[in-house]
Design an enzyme around this catalytic site. Structure first.
Site, PDB file in Angstrom:
ATOM      1  N   PRO A   1      38.482 114.712 -23.993  1.00 29.79           N
ATOM      2  CA  PRO A   1      38.103 113.313 -24.238  1.00 29.79           C
ATOM      3  C   PRO A   1      39.056 112.688 -25.267  1.00 29.79           C
ATOM      4  CG  PRO A   1      36.512 114.800 -25.245  1.00 29.79           C
ATOM      5  CD  PRO A   1      37.523 115.674 -24.567  1.00 29.79           C
TER       6      PRO A   1
ATOM      7  N   ASP B   1      41.562 114.591 -29.868  1.00 36.10           N
ATOM      8  CA  ASP B   1      40.492 115.188 -29.070  1.00 36.10           C
ATOM      9  C   ASP B   1      39.171 114.857 -29.762  1.00 36.10           C
ATOM     10  OD1 ASP B   1      38.625 116.905 -27.924  1.00 36.10           O
ATOM     11  OD2 ASP B   1      40.059 118.564 -27.698  1.00 36.10           O
ATOM     12  N   HIS B   2      38.368 114.037 -29.103  1.00 36.70           N
ATOM     13  CA  HIS B   2      37.139 113.551 -29.743  1.00 36.70           C
ATOM     14  C   HIS B   2      36.078 114.647 -29.884  1.00 36.70           C
ATOM     15  CE1 HIS B   2      34.796 110.599 -31.568  1.00 36.70           C
ATOM     16  NE2 HIS B   2      34.692 109.685 -30.618  1.00 36.70           N
ATOM     17  N   ARG B   3      36.283 115.806 -29.245  1.00 33.07           N
ATOM     18  CA  ARG B   3      35.347 116.920 -29.453  1.00 33.07           C
ATOM     19  C   ARG B   3      35.550 117.518 -30.834  1.00 33.07           C
ATOM     20  NH1 ARG B   3      37.147 120.530 -24.498  1.00 33.07           N
ATOM     21  NH2 ARG B   3      39.109 119.921 -25.473  1.00 33.07           N
TER      22      ARG B   3
ATOM     23  N   ILE C   1      37.639 115.751 -33.428  1.00 35.93           N
ATOM     24  CA  ILE C   1      37.893 114.748 -34.473  1.00 35.93           C
ATOM     25  C   ILE C   1      37.045 113.502 -34.225  1.00 35.93           C
ATOM     26  CG2 ILE C   1      39.690 113.215 -35.383  1.00 35.93           C
ATOM     27  CD1 ILE C   1      41.544 115.747 -34.426  1.00 35.93           C
TER      28      ILE C   1
END
Ligand code: CAO
Length: 437
Positions: free
Chosen positions: A233, A409-411, A413
């Site tokens: 993501p 990477d939104h998982r 950060i």
């Protein structure tokens, strides 16, 4: 060799139960305790095991038949000679986990939640949702089959009676996942996006065309970029850094160093500022481990640089950028770019990166969204700097501003940390004295 009739053993309270699934076929080699059929009562369904191992010669039942204790299910040929009462040598079985099988009860009710089979270390089943897997309507042997393939049963549509999942459903689920671009790990990594396939188009119907083969690098890069784009993501945080002073210093140093044949690139300053920002925000210098439950935090700073070559994009890595000078980094970028364009990079030149920089500043453009170079968790895109009027509190001042695009990477950060990272980075670039601190 002797033949033996296999009958339904004691099945407890059940009088007559209907066969809803045949788990073996004539010619199959089975071991004692292998399941032969699945039956269903109004309360639950269960598998009926074979009392002996051998080769199935005849099946005496079919789906829809009702059976009770003592009903003959099949005739098997055992490896025992006639009159020999010693247990048959265990027949070779194609089922996985034969050891575990022996410990299993003779029958297993589907309605009971099946204990998850222990997953192998590199199990592709890591992404199975255990709750929906348990609720799925399928026999124990199909559950085992699904686990072997890494298929989340909760996502499989059953086409059997009362929407029961049958073997064909699992097979077509895997097939569909492979076709939608997930490759062998598709069911496990959840890349079965269920999108319509791209239509095959004959472009020559509208004009002259020619077919140009993609280079090996194009094809490999394409695979990685596609995987990273659909499985990570991405969020891209845009920012701008005032590099007026940095560029003035670089130009001044440039004329001094020119005599020694050295040229400092703006990218070297950016790399140093990136390293300082990675130190301030270490989550950007990490990777998710295989279980996706831990972060591997790196205490070294190897920075990848995207290099454009006639054959495609490659990303060589500058090792230990934290301990190298601006001159050393500039020279190394130059050398690696030459090596890349001459196709002389070794695989080891492109391994071990912690974070990548993709600079299109020498070419142009205002902003772009770089794709994360997994297993890294962030990448910085650099666009072309431009003189802009910036309000200093009293008046507009001409300042050289460089656009930055940080994809993360939104998982791993959060948005706030993404903005903090670029704020820190722009501060470093706006006042390069801070890099000395
Ligand atoms: N803004 C304005 N000018 C810039 C700049 C920026 N952000 N960055 C570099 N420049 C200038 C340089 O100063 C240089 O000018 P001078 O010769 O007058 O000093 C000129 O642009 C050429 O720089 P360069 O791009 O050749 O060199 P570099 O060190 O900046 O970059 C390299 C090296 C290997 C990164 C680059 O050659 C390259 O291949 N870039 C493309 C990367 C790419 O394809 N990324 C896309 C990946 S897809 O996500």
């Amino acid at each position: 060799m002797k033949t033996k009739e296999i009958v339904v053993p004691d099945i407890g309270d059940f009088d007559k139960v209907e066969i809803i699934e045949l788990l073996v076929a004539v010619g199959d080699t089975i071991a004692a305790e292998d399941s032969l059929i699945t039956v269903e009562s109004d309360k639950a369904s269960m598998e009926i095991p074979s009392s002996d191992g051998g080769v199935i010669k005849e099946l005496k039942v079919q789906i829809g038949d009702y059976v009770a204790e003592g009903s003959v299910l099949a005739v098997i040929e055992t490896s025992q000679s006639a009159g020999d009462d010693a247990p048959a040598a265990e027949a070779k079985t194609t089922q996985a986990e034969p050891e575990k099988k022996k410990e299993e009860p003779a029958k297993e009710e589907v309605a009971k939640p099946a204990a998850p089979a222990p997953a192998p270390k590199t199990s592709p089943t890591a992404n199975i949702d255990e709750v929906s897997f348990t609720k799925a309507y399928a026999s124990p042997s199909l559950r085992r089959f699904a686990r072997e393939l890494g298929v989340d049963l909760g996502r499989v549509q059953g086409s059997g009676r009362k929407n029961r999942i049958i073997k064909e459903d699992i097979k077509s689920f895997v097939k569909q996942s492979m076709q939608s671009g997930g490759g062998s790990s598709a069911p496990a990594t959840g890349t079965a996006l269920g999108v319509a396939p791209m239509p095959e188009v004959d472009f020559s119907q509208w004009g002259e065309v020619e077919t140009v083969a993609l280079s090996k690098i194009n094809k490999l890069t394409g695979q990685f970029l596609h995987r990273n784009w659909v499985t990570i993501p991405h969020v891209t945080q845009y920012d701008e850094a005032d590099i007026t002073e940095m560029e003035a210093f670089r130009k001044q140093m440039g004329s001094e160093l020119e005599r020694e044949g050295v040229k400092i690139t703006p990218l070297a300053f950016i790399m140093k500022a990136v390293v300082a920002s990675l130190k301030a925000y270490p989550r950007f210098n990490s990777s998710l481990d295989a279980s996706k439950e831990n972060l591997i935090q790196k205490n070294y700073y190897h920075i990848g640089v995207a290099v454009d070559t006639p054959d495609g994009l490659v990303v060589p890595v500058i090792r230990d950028a934290d301990s190298k000078s601006l001159v050393e980094i500039s020279q190394e970028i130059r050398e690696l770019a030459i090596k890349a364009r001459d196709k002389k990079l070794k695989p080891s030149d492109m391994q071990g990166g912690c974070f990548s920089i993709s600079s299109l500043g020498g070419i142009g453009g205002t902003k772009f969204t770089p794709i994360i170079n997994a297993p890294e968790v962030a990448i910085l895109g650099v666009s072309r700097s431009k003189m802009q009027p910036v309000w200093n509190g009293n008046e507009f001042e001409p300042r050289l501003m460089v656009p930055l695009s940080l994809s993360y990477d939104h998982r791993v950060i959060d948005g706030a940390e993404g903005a903090r990272f670029t704020t820190h980075l722009t501060k470093m670039l706006s006042d390069i004295r801070r890099l000395l601190l």
